[in-house]
Design an enzyme around this catalytic site. Structure first.
Site, PDB file in Angstrom:
ATOM      1  N   CYS A  51      -2.753   4.517   7.003  1.00 24.23           N
ATOM      2  CA  CYS A  51      -1.637   5.400   7.255  1.00 24.23           C
ATOM      3  C   CYS A  51      -2.064   6.754   7.644  1.00 24.23           C
ATOM      4  O   CYS A  51      -1.142   7.711   8.064  1.00 24.23           O
ATOM      5  CB  CYS A  51      -0.924   5.309   6.099  1.00 24.23           C
ATOM      6  SG  CYS A  51      -1.581   5.639   4.387  1.00 24.23           S
ATOM      7  N   GLN A 117      -9.371   3.768  -2.487  1.00 28.28           N
ATOM      8  CA  GLN A 117      -9.307   2.556  -1.390  1.00 28.28           C
ATOM      9  C   GLN A 117     -10.085   2.806  -0.237  1.00 28.28           C
ATOM     10  O   GLN A 117     -10.448   1.976   0.288  1.00 28.28           O
ATOM     11  CB  GLN A 117      -7.730   2.774  -1.181  1.00 28.28           C
ATOM     12  CG  GLN A 117      -6.943   2.101  -1.853  1.00 28.28           C
ATOM     13  CD  GLN A 117      -5.281   2.130  -1.393  1.00 28.28           C
ATOM     14  OE1 GLN A 117      -4.879   3.154  -1.183  1.00 28.28           O
ATOM     15  NE2 GLN A 117      -4.678   0.993  -1.538  1.00 28.28           N
TER      16      GLN A 117
END
Length: 435
Positions: A51, A117
């Site tokens: 994203c 992440q």
């Protein structure tokens, strides 16, 4: 062979552009990877798409051509103008490209510095391309080193230990107050928007059950169901029941007025830990002896302190990245000289055999002397090549001599593009290599 990264991230692209550049599924990514590696000037490629960023990572023969190929394909895929992409994209070549990859994998380039992440996302991106046949040993060298760099950044700094988002700060503060006792507790989250959902996720991560409360029963039930079996839901009309039964509350509604007031309190003796994450405030001022209330300014202060700590740690982390980048290129240069030296010796051996056979055929040398003559010639050339090859090995590790190897290859017409350098990895100290 060269390395290159073409980067579209939160630092140089707005959300709307990143949405258009992002890859919707693996099929779309495979198509672009196949197109990229079909060009003769691109050896390997993989793509990181999240994203917050789209990174195209390449091993190339020609960085100028590969850069424009990437822009053309991304323009075609996204519908964005080629020149708009060119003015926006951040291009990293060779050592800068390797440093950028190390920085990204170490989470120093993330929107939330220190989030964990991205390391897994980059590894998965490479794995996908490797399984697709569009990435191999050239990029594997970089990723192997990058993962080791990220591990040292985590171990040598505490950059990953301090949350930054308001919701994560609130949950971390509750965890700090209650310790391990927080596990198994029920956390009340008022508001089913992004902040509320994020708070619920952090509560679930540390072992809490969650009650998600909102105005729209159907909508909040759907959100609770998506969060998992440890989340239940209710409407805001039943809020008094929960705030008088459970100690832990997080509120993030868009209400213009406080939704929690002292008139709702029935049990003043209950210890309460409340976190108001809303602007305007969700929780009115109240006089409760056993209430610990953290408003958004309190949480932001904690967040800013953590951010300052992260910035200090980020400086240390960047030094680690610099060191790993230098070590990677020193190792790569040292590794690349071994096939050159080996091929030089093989060329000498072939030349000896050819000239000796010609001399015997013409009668210059008796055939019974062939073995001794060959041995003598090899010893002469080994002695002649000893000092130059040792000098090559030493100079190959120095950045200022980066062009030395290529000059030797051109001089002796040596081609090592299709040689697997992995077989030479034990000839030098190779910290981080795992191809």
């Amino acid at each position: 062979m060269y390395y290159q990264v073409v980067s579209f991230s939160h630092k140089n692209c707005d959300l709307q552009m990143r949405e258009k550049l992002a890859f919707s599924d693996s099929s779309e990514m495979k198509t672009v990877l196949d197109q990229l590696t079909h060009f003769e000037f691109i050896h390997e490629a993989f793509i990181v798409s999240t994203c917050n960023r789209v990174e195209i990572v390449l091993a190339t023969r020609d960085n100028f051509s590969s850069y424009h190929a990437v822009l053309g394909l991304m323009s075609q895929k996204s519908g964005l103008n080629f020149y708009e992409l060119k003015s926006t994209a951040k291009r990293y070549d060779d050592e800068d490209a390797v440093k950028h990859i190390f920085t990204v994998v170490s989470s120093l380039d993330s929107l939330v510095v220190g989030e964990s992440q991205i390391t897994g996302q980059v590894k998965e991106a490479f794995k996908f391309s490797y399984q697709n046949g569009t990435a191999g040993r050239r990029l594997n060298r970089v990723i192997s080193y990058a993962v080791k760099c990220a591990a040292e950044v985590r171990n040598a700094t505490n950059i990953s230990q301090h949350p930054v988002s308001i919701a994560s700060v609130a949950v971390a503060q509750a965890h700090k107050i209650l310790g391990e006792n927080i596990q198994g507790m029920k956390g009340i989250v008022v508001g089913g928007g992004e902040m509320g959902v994020l708070a619920a996720k952090h509560l679930l991560r540390i072992g809490c059950d969650v009650v998600l409360i909102g105005r729209d029963a159907k909508k909040v039930a759907k959100t609770a169901n998506e969060l998992g079996e440890n989340v239940s839901s209710d409407t805001i009309e039943n809020l008094p029941k929960y705030i008088n039964r459970y100690r832990l509350l997080f509120s993030a509604t868009s209400s213009p007025e406080p939704v929690i007031t002292q008139s709702l309190i029935e049990n003043e003796s209950l210890p309460r830990y409340w976190f108001d994450m809303a602007i305007p405030r969700d929780i009115a001022d109240m006089d409760l002896p056993k209430l610990q209330l953290f408003r958004i300014d309190d949480l932001r202060s904690i967040s800013n302190e953590n951010h300052a700590m992260r910035q200090e740690q980020a400086i240390r982390a960047e030094q680690i990245v610099e060191r790993f980048t230098d070590e990677f290129y020193a190792w790569l240069r040292a590794l690349s000289i071994e096939p050159v030296i080996k091929q030089m010796r093989q060329d000498v051996s072939r030349a000896i055999e050819k000239e000796l056979a010609r001399a015997i055929k013409k009668g210059f040398v008796p055939s019974e002397y062939e073995a001794n003559m060959k041995k003598m010639a090899e010893q002469m050339f080994n002695r002649f090549l000893h000092d130059p090859t040792q000098n090559l090995r030493r100079s190959s590790t120095e950045k200022k001599n980066a062009n030395c190897i290529e000059a030797v290859k051109r001089m002796f017409n040596i081609d090592t593009d299709n040689i697997d350098a992995k077989q030479y990895k034990n000839d030098h100290h190779t910290k981080g290599y795992n191809a």
